[in-house]
Design a protein around this motif. Sequence first.
Motif, short mmCIF file in Angstrom:
data_model
loop_
_atom_site.label_atom_id
_atom_site.label_comp_id
_atom_site.label_asym_id
_atom_site.label_seq_id
_atom_site.Cartn_x
_atom_site.Cartn_y
_atom_site.Cartn_z
N ASP A 36 0.87 -1.19 -0.11
CA ASP A 36 -0.18 -0.07 -0.03
C ASP A 36 0.78 1.22 0.04
OD1 ASP A 36 -1.86 2.19 0.64
OD2 ASP A 36 -2.86 1.00 2.00
N ARG A 37 1.04 1.84 -1.19
CA ARG A 37 1.93 2.91 -1.36
C ARG A 37 1.69 4.13 -0.76
NH1 ARG A 37 1.67 -0.25 -5.39
NH2 ARG A 37 3.20 -1.00 -6.60
N ALA A 38 0.28 4.39 -0.82
CA ALA A 38 -0.38 5.56 -0.13
C ALA A 38 -0.31 5.60 1.63
CB ALA A 38 -1.91 5.85 -0.30
N GLU A 39 -0.52 4.29 2.02
CA GLU A 39 -0.22 4.24 3.35
C GLU A 39 1.25 4.35 4.06
OE1 GLU A 39 -1.44 2.97 7.50
OE2 GLU A 39 -2.12 4.17 5.79
N PHE A 40 2.28 3.77 3.09
CA PHE A 40 3.76 3.98 3.64
C PHE A 40 4.01 5.39 3.31
CE2 PHE A 40 4.22 -0.55 2.52
CZ PHE A 40 4.86 -0.90 3.92
N ALA A 41 3.46 6.24 2.26
CA ALA A 41 3.81 7.60 2.19
C ALA A 41 3.23 8.34 3.67
CB ALA A 41 3.07 7.99 1.08
N ASN A 42 2.18 7.93 3.98
CA ASN A 42 1.81 8.73 5.44
C ASN A 42 2.39 8.03 6.51
OD1 ASN A 42 -0.27 9.99 4.14
ND2 ASN A 42 -1.79 8.31 4.34
N LEU A 43 3.02 6.93 6.34
CA LEU A 43 3.71 6.37 7.63
C LEU A 43 5.26 6.84 7.74
CD1 LEU A 43 2.72 2.61 7.73
CD2 LEU A 43 2.31 4.24 9.39
N LEU A 44 5.79 7.34 6.69
CA LEU A 44 7.14 7.61 6.60
C LEU A 44 7.34 9.28 6.79
CD1 LEU A 44 8.26 4.98 3.93
CD2 LEU A 44 8.89 4.92 6.40
N THR A 45 8.46 9.43 7.54
CA THR A 45 8.98 10.74 7.40
C THR A 45 9.45 11.06 5.99
OG1 THR A 45 10.86 10.55 8.45
CG2 THR A 45 9.37 11.07 10.04
N GLN A 65 20.50 -7.09 1.63
CA GLN A 65 20.86 -6.66 0.10
C GLN A 65 21.87 -5.73 0.15
OE1 GLN A 65 17.05 -5.89 -1.70
NE2 GLN A 65 16.41 -7.88 -0.85
N GLU A 66 22.45 -5.22 1.43
CA GLU A 66 23.33 -4.04 1.37
C GLU A 66 22.76 -2.77 0.54
OE1 GLU A 66 27.07 -5.21 0.28
OE2 GLU A 66 27.24 -6.72 1.79
N VAL A 67 21.36 -2.58 1.05
CA VAL A 67 20.82 -1.50 0.25
C VAL A 67 20.07 -0.43 1.23
CG1 VAL A 67 18.72 -0.70 -1.32
CG2 VAL A 67 20.15 -2.91 -1.77
N GLU A 68 20.26 0.89 1.10
CA GLU A 68 19.68 1.84 1.86
C GLU A 68 18.79 2.87 0.78
OE1 GLU A 68 20.84 5.70 4.28
OE2 GLU A 68 21.88 3.97 4.87
N LEU A 69 17.60 2.56 1.38
CA LEU A 69 16.61 3.50 0.43
C LEU A 69 16.14 4.66 1.31
CD1 LEU A 69 14.40 0.46 -0.79
CD2 LEU A 69 16.51 1.51 -2.00
N ASN A 70 15.82 5.80 0.26
CA ASN A 70 15.24 6.81 0.99
C ASN A 70 13.60 6.79 0.57
OD1 ASN A 70 14.44 7.91 -1.65
ND2 ASN A 70 16.05 8.98 -1.81
N LYS A 71 12.76 7.50 1.33
CA LYS A 71 11.28 7.16 0.97
C LYS A 71 11.01 6.88 -0.20
CE LYS A 71 7.10 9.58 2.29
NZ LYS A 71 6.29 10.62 3.34
N SER A 72 11.29 7.88 -1.20
CA SER A 72 10.68 7.83 -2.55
C SER A 72 11.35 6.51 -3.46
CB SER A 72 11.01 9.04 -3.63
OG SER A 72 12.42 9.17 -3.68
N GLU A 73 12.50 6.25 -3.03
CA GLU A 73 13.00 4.94 -3.57
C GLU A 73 12.36 3.71 -3.05
OE1 GLU A 73 17.64 6.25 -4.21
OE2 GLU A 73 16.99 5.60 -2.40
N PHE A 74 12.20 3.75 -1.63
CA PHE A 74 11.38 2.72 -1.08
C PHE A 74 9.91 2.53 -1.55
CE2 PHE A 74 8.29 1.28 2.29
CZ PHE A 74 8.68 0.02 2.42
N LEU A 75 9.29 3.73 -1.75
CA LEU A 75 7.93 3.81 -2.46
C LEU A 75 8.01 3.08 -3.93
CD1 LEU A 75 6.54 7.07 -1.32
CD2 LEU A 75 6.07 4.61 -0.32
#
Length: 132
Positions: free
Chosen positions: A35-44, A54-64
């Motif tokens: 649920d992209r909309a819910e994650f967008a609301n949950l994350l700063t 996976q040795e990966v760090e994602l910012n909010k937009s990359e995660f979405l």
Amino acid sequence: MIAITLLLSLVVPSLAEDTPETLVERWYKALMTADRAEFANLLTDDATIVLEDQEVELNKSEFLASLAEWENAVKNTTVKHRLEGTENGRMTMLVCYAFPENTTYSREIFSFRDGKISASAQGAIGETCEGF
């Protein structure tokens, strides 16, 4: 007095939604449907998601953006989670991901700020969820 009581009854439930426990429950519910909309609301806005395996760090937009791939992976998957502990404003969860092809047991640590999730770090701790 009645008006104040009525007003508080409307305000207090909305404040309870911002507790770390509630945020994490919303996270796992959103995870099951990508649920992209819910994650967008949950994350700063400056949230970071670390996938240690996976040795990966994602910012909010990359995660979405990554949720499109997750949406396919989560089909026919069972996710069970339980609290391991809380310390210094962080919440640690133990999580069992039972995919159709394999199982992963992981530890996920959440940080919070301003009623949202500001960071999530997850790493596998086993290939089975025995005893979960």
